[in-house]
Design a protein around this motif. Structure first.
Motif, PDB file in Angstrom:
ATOM      1  N   THR A 145       0.836  -1.200   0.000  1.00  0.00           N
ATOM      2  CA  THR A 145       0.000   0.000   0.000  1.00  0.00           C
ATOM      3  C   THR A 145       0.873   1.254   0.000  1.00  0.00           C
ATOM      4  N   VAL A 146       0.525   2.191  -0.864  1.00  0.00           N
ATOM      5  CA  VAL A 146       1.178   3.503  -0.819  1.00  0.00           C
ATOM      6  C   VAL A 146       0.438   4.331   0.224  1.00  0.00           C
ATOM      7  N   LEU A 147       1.179   4.880   1.176  1.00  0.00           N
ATOM      8  CA  LEU A 147       0.553   5.540   2.324  1.00  0.00           C
ATOM      9  C   LEU A 147       0.209   6.988   2.002  1.00  0.00           C
ATOM     10  N   GLY A 148      -1.032   7.207   1.636  1.00  0.00           N
ATOM     11  CA  GLY A 148      -1.564   8.557   1.462  1.00  0.00           C
ATOM     12  C   GLY A 148      -2.250   8.988   2.743  1.00  0.00           C
ATOM     13  N   PRO A 149      -2.875  10.151   2.736  1.00  0.00           N
ATOM     14  CA  PRO A 149      -3.502  10.662   3.963  1.00  0.00           C
ATOM     15  C   PRO A 149      -4.480   9.694   4.606  1.00  0.00           C
ATOM     16  N   ALA A 150      -5.363   9.086   3.836  1.00  0.00           N
ATOM     17  CA  ALA A 150      -6.374   8.199   4.421  1.00  0.00           C
ATOM     18  C   ALA A 150      -5.739   6.943   5.009  1.00  0.00           C
ATOM     19  N   GLN A 151      -4.686   6.444   4.341  1.00  0.00           N
ATOM     20  CA  GLN A 151      -4.037   5.221   4.823  1.00  0.00           C
ATOM     21  C   GLN A 151      -3.256   5.506   6.116  1.00  0.00           C
ATOM     22  N   LEU A 152      -2.629   6.664   6.184  1.00  0.00           N
ATOM     23  CA  LEU A 152      -1.939   7.050   7.430  1.00  0.00           C
ATOM     24  C   LEU A 152      -2.948   7.165   8.561  1.00  0.00           C
ATOM     25  N   GLY A 153      -4.108   7.716   8.253  1.00  0.00           N
ATOM     26  CA  GLY A 153      -5.165   7.839   9.259  1.00  0.00           C
ATOM     27  C   GLY A 153      -5.609   6.486   9.774  1.00  0.00           C
ATOM     28  N   LEU A 154      -5.705   5.517   8.874  1.00  0.00           N
ATOM     29  CA  LEU A 154      -6.115   4.180   9.303  1.00  0.00           C
ATOM     30  C   LEU A 154      -5.036   3.530  10.171  1.00  0.00           C
ATOM     31  N   ALA A 155      -3.775   3.676   9.765  1.00  0.00           N
ATOM     32  CA  ALA A 155      -2.690   3.105  10.583  1.00  0.00           C
ATOM     33  C   ALA A 155      -2.748   3.676  11.997  1.00  0.00           C
ATOM     34  N   ALA A 156      -2.954   4.977  12.088  1.00  0.00           N
ATOM     35  CA  ALA A 156      -3.050   5.605  13.413  1.00  0.00           C
ATOM     36  C   ALA A 156      -4.286   5.106  14.150  1.00  0.00           C
ATOM     37  N   SER A 157      -5.399   4.954  13.433  1.00  0.00           N
ATOM     38  CA  SER A 157      -6.656   4.538  14.071  1.00  0.00           C
ATOM     39  C   SER A 157      -6.546   3.160  14.712  1.00  0.00           C
ATOM     40  N   VAL A 158      -5.768   2.271  14.097  1.00  0.00           N
ATOM     41  CA  VAL A 158      -5.606   0.947  14.694  1.00  0.00           C
ATOM     42  C   VAL A 158      -4.432   0.921  15.674  1.00  0.00           C
ATOM     43  N   GLY A 159      -3.887   2.104  15.964  1.00  0.00           N
ATOM     44  CA  GLY A 159      -2.947   2.218  17.070  1.00  0.00           C
ATOM     45  C   GLY A 159      -1.485   2.221  16.704  1.00  0.00           C
ATOM     46  N   ARG A 160      -1.166   2.248  15.408  1.00  0.00           N
ATOM     47  CA  ARG A 160       0.237   2.175  15.027  1.00  0.00           C
ATOM     48  C   ARG A 160       0.925   3.536  15.130  1.00  0.00           C
ATOM     49  N   ALA A 161       2.059   3.560  15.828  1.00  0.00           N
ATOM     50  CA  ALA A 161       2.878   4.771  15.896  1.00  0.00           C
ATOM     51  C   ALA A 161       3.974   4.738  14.840  1.00  0.00           C
ATOM     52  N   ALA A 162       4.300   3.534  14.372  1.00  0.00           N
ATOM     53  CA  ALA A 162       5.360   3.376  13.371  1.00  0.00           C
ATOM     54  C   ALA A 162       4.961   2.257  12.417  1.00  0.00           C
ATOM     55  N   VAL A 163       5.502   2.301  11.227  1.00  0.00           N
ATOM     56  CA  VAL A 163       5.224   1.261  10.226  1.00  0.00           C
ATOM     57  C   VAL A 163       6.525   0.873   9.537  1.00  0.00           C
ATOM     58  N   VAL A 164       6.553  -0.362   9.044  1.00  0.00           N
ATOM     59  CA  VAL A 164       7.720  -0.815   8.285  1.00  0.00           C
ATOM     60  C   VAL A 164       7.442  -0.554   6.806  1.00  0.00           C
ATOM     61  N   VAL A 165       8.314   0.219   6.202  1.00  0.00           N
ATOM     62  CA  VAL A 165       8.134   0.592   4.794  1.00  0.00           C
ATOM     63  C   VAL A 165       9.363   0.176   3.990  1.00  0.00           C
ATOM     64  N   ARG A 166       9.179   0.163   2.674  1.00  0.00           N
ATOM     65  CA  ARG A 166      10.323  -0.109   1.806  1.00  0.00           C
ATOM     66  C   ARG A 166      11.266   1.081   1.857  1.00  0.00           C
ATOM     67  N   ARG A 167      12.541   0.803   1.934  1.00  0.00           N
ATOM     68  CA  ARG A 167      13.517   1.886   1.761  1.00  0.00           C
ATOM     69  C   ARG A 167      13.356   2.447   0.368  1.00  0.00           C
ATOM     70  N   ARG A 168      13.595   3.729   0.243  1.00  0.00           N
ATOM     71  CA  ARG A 168      13.490   4.335  -1.088  1.00  0.00           C
ATOM     72  C   ARG A 168      14.745   4.026  -1.896  1.00  0.00           C
ATOM     73  N   PRO A 169      14.578   3.513  -3.110  1.00  0.00           N
ATOM     74  CA  PRO A 169      15.769   3.335  -3.953  1.00  0.00           C
ATOM     75  C   PRO A 169      16.474   4.685  -4.140  1.00  0.00           C
ATOM     76  N   ARG A 170      17.771   4.688  -3.965  1.00  0.00           N
ATOM     77  CA  ARG A 170      18.537   5.937  -4.140  1.00  0.00           C
ATOM     78  C   ARG A 170      18.871   6.095  -5.617  1.00  0.00           C
ATOM     79  N   VAL A 171      18.278   7.093  -6.207  1.00  0.00           N
ATOM     80  CA  VAL A 171      18.425   7.291  -7.655  1.00  0.00           C
ATOM     81  C   VAL A 171      19.290   8.517  -7.913  1.00  0.00           C
ATOM     82  N   LEU A 172      20.421   8.295  -8.541  1.00  0.00           N
ATOM     83  CA  LEU A 172      21.296   9.404  -8.955  1.00  0.00           C
ATOM     84  C   LEU A 172      20.781   9.947 -10.273  1.00  0.00           C
ATOM     85  N   VAL A 173      20.693  11.253 -10.371  1.00  0.00           N
ATOM     86  CA  VAL A 173      20.239  11.886 -11.609  1.00  0.00           C
ATOM     87  C   VAL A 173      21.386  12.744 -12.133  1.00  0.00           C
ATOM     88  N   LEU A 174      21.727  12.538 -13.402  1.00  0.00           N
ATOM     89  CA  LEU A 174      22.838  13.305 -13.986  1.00  0.00           C
ATOM     90  C   LEU A 174      22.478  13.754 -15.397  1.00  0.00           C
TER      91      LEU A 174
END
Ligand code: AMP
Ligand code: MG
Length: 410
Positions: free
Chosen positions: A161-190
């Motif tokens: 799930t991509v965490l948008g405003p509504a999804q963050l609200g749901l995570a908080a509603s079920v009591g989560r203070a933290a979530v495990v997410v994918r690290r962002r790929p580090r993309v070099l732009v040149l």
């Protein structure tokens, strides 16, 4: 122009090459506070530690009552009952409701044991010691039942799930203070090009402001990656390779712009072509025909053409879906729909054309022509108009596929 077959790659073929290249570019997971997780991709299923609603509560400001006591109330024959308790939202000790009494209750306060209906304050005289009820609600109404939104233990948010405003609200509603997410790929732009000058600097005749790196970095961020923009380099093979190699160790992906066409000073092609680990091909599309993909010192690299519209469209068509797939985001990504053309168009045979357009109420209007230098027109577009390889003209009113790419606010 494809190396082996002497023909152009199809869009799908190159998309598959880039997707395979970037498939392993997501560097694991990390735990982040929910407050900092906007736009991130969940790497775990978030389970509901509590049901939602957490407890049965009132949907209205009014009076918790027994239907047996208030069901007969009407304007002509109001029912008058003593108010035994006051229940604001947040009260945790809730006395049970005795027959023949009501509790004044606010929206969100727990329903007392014994109550089976809430009489909205609008149907009463609002009394605090006794209340006159002049209209009975339907039996069982104005209650929000525990678990009716989500049962305890159910999956609130699945991994991916991509965490948008509504999804963050749901995570908080079920009591989560933290979530495990994918690290962002580090993309070099040149960006490459001897004609490029930083925005804010004066231009000599023949120079232009560098813009692709800003476009690509913003597009990387929007796709879920962490962009790092290197200072653009001139069309000099040694300088290009030195710049790239100094930074590759801290990158998961390298995206370059410019220097991959058929001209005399194609720095990216000259520098990376010699390594033998990057393939430069023609793709049957417009804009964005010249493309390259491969690895530099083991790091995936996607080389995009320098024309600003080509660069933008190439990222959208090849890199964005690959990054999102690598992050585990389930498709579909962009909204694609069929639209009617406001005016006629022509398109080259044998190439898929991605024109720019504005979509409204089922109709798409082209914004500017096919020219891949039309940055002002690109900035006014909110969709790509996709004309298939075998279509060379379409009349006004003809049907086309459009891909909604969002405006400035997305
Ligand atoms: P190239 O692909 O390097 O041959 O560049 C094609 C066209 O795009 C030329 O007109 C370049 O000046 C322009 N261009 C290339 N890179 C950039 C950039 N980073 N920002 C703006 N325009 C660029
Ligand atoms: Mg160039």
């Amino acid at each position: 122009m494809d190396t082996a077959a002497g023909r152009r790659r199809t869009v799908e073929e190159h998309r598959a090459v880039v997707a395979a290249l970037l498939a392993g570019c997501s560097p694991g997971t990390e735990e982040v506070p929910v407050a900092e997780a906007a736009g991130r991709v969940l790497a775990e299923d978030v389970l509901a530690a509590v049901p939602l609603p957490v407890f049965t509560n009132s949907a209205m400001d009014g009076y918790a009552a027994r239907w047996a006591d208030v069901g007969g109330a009407s304007a002509g024959a109001p029912v008058r009952l003593p108010v035994a308790a006051d229940l604001p939202a947040g009260r945790t000790e809730v006395p049970p409701l005795e027959p023949g009494t009501v509790h004044r209750i606010m929206t969100g306060a727990p329903l007392p044991d014994g109550a089976d209906v809430v009489v909205p304050v609008e149907s009463t005289d609002g009394g605090t010691a006794t209340v006159a009820i002049s209209g009975a609600p339907a039996a069982g109404t104005f209650l929000r039942h525990a678990g009716e939104d989500l049962a305890a233990g159910a999956t609130a948010l699945p991994a991916g799930t991509v965490l948008g405003p509504a999804q963050l609200g749901l995570a908080a509603s079920v009591g989560r203070a933290a979530v495990v997410v994918r690290r962002r790929p580090r993309v070099l732009v040149l960006s490459t090009g001897s004609e490029l000058v930083a925005p804010g600097e004066p231009l000599a005749h023949g120079q232009i402001h560098e813009s692709n790196s800003l476009v690509l970095a913003a597009a990387v961020t929007a796709a879920g990656g962490a962009a790092r923009t290197l200072h653009f380099v001139p069309d000099d093979v040694d300088q290009f390779l030195t710049t790239v190699r100094a930074e590759l160790a801290s990158a998961d992906v390298l995206v370059t712009s410019g220097g991959v066409s058929m001209g005399a000073y194609e720095v990216v092609k000259d520098a990376l072509g010699a390594l033998g680990t990057v393939e430069f091909v023609g793709v049957a599309m417009q804009p964005g025909g010249p493309q390259g993909a491969g690895t530099v010192d083991g790091v995936p690299v996607v080389t995009l053409p320098g024309n600003p519209v080509s660069s933008f469209v190439s990222f959208e068509v090849f890199v964005r879906p690959a990054l999102r797939a690598a992050l585990g985001v389930p498709g579909p990504d962009r909204v694609e729909l069929t639209a009617r053309l406001a005016g006629p168009l022509t398109s080259p045979a044998g190439r898929r054309q991605y024109l720019r357009g504005r979509f409204s109420s089922g109709t798409v209007e082209l914004v500017g022509g096919a020219g891949s230098h039309l940055v002002a027109h690109l900035a006014r577009a909110d969709c790509l108009v996709v004309v298939p390889e075998d279509v060379t003209e379409l009349p006004a009113g003809g049907e086309v596929q459009v891909v909604l790419i969002g405006g400035a606010l997305q």
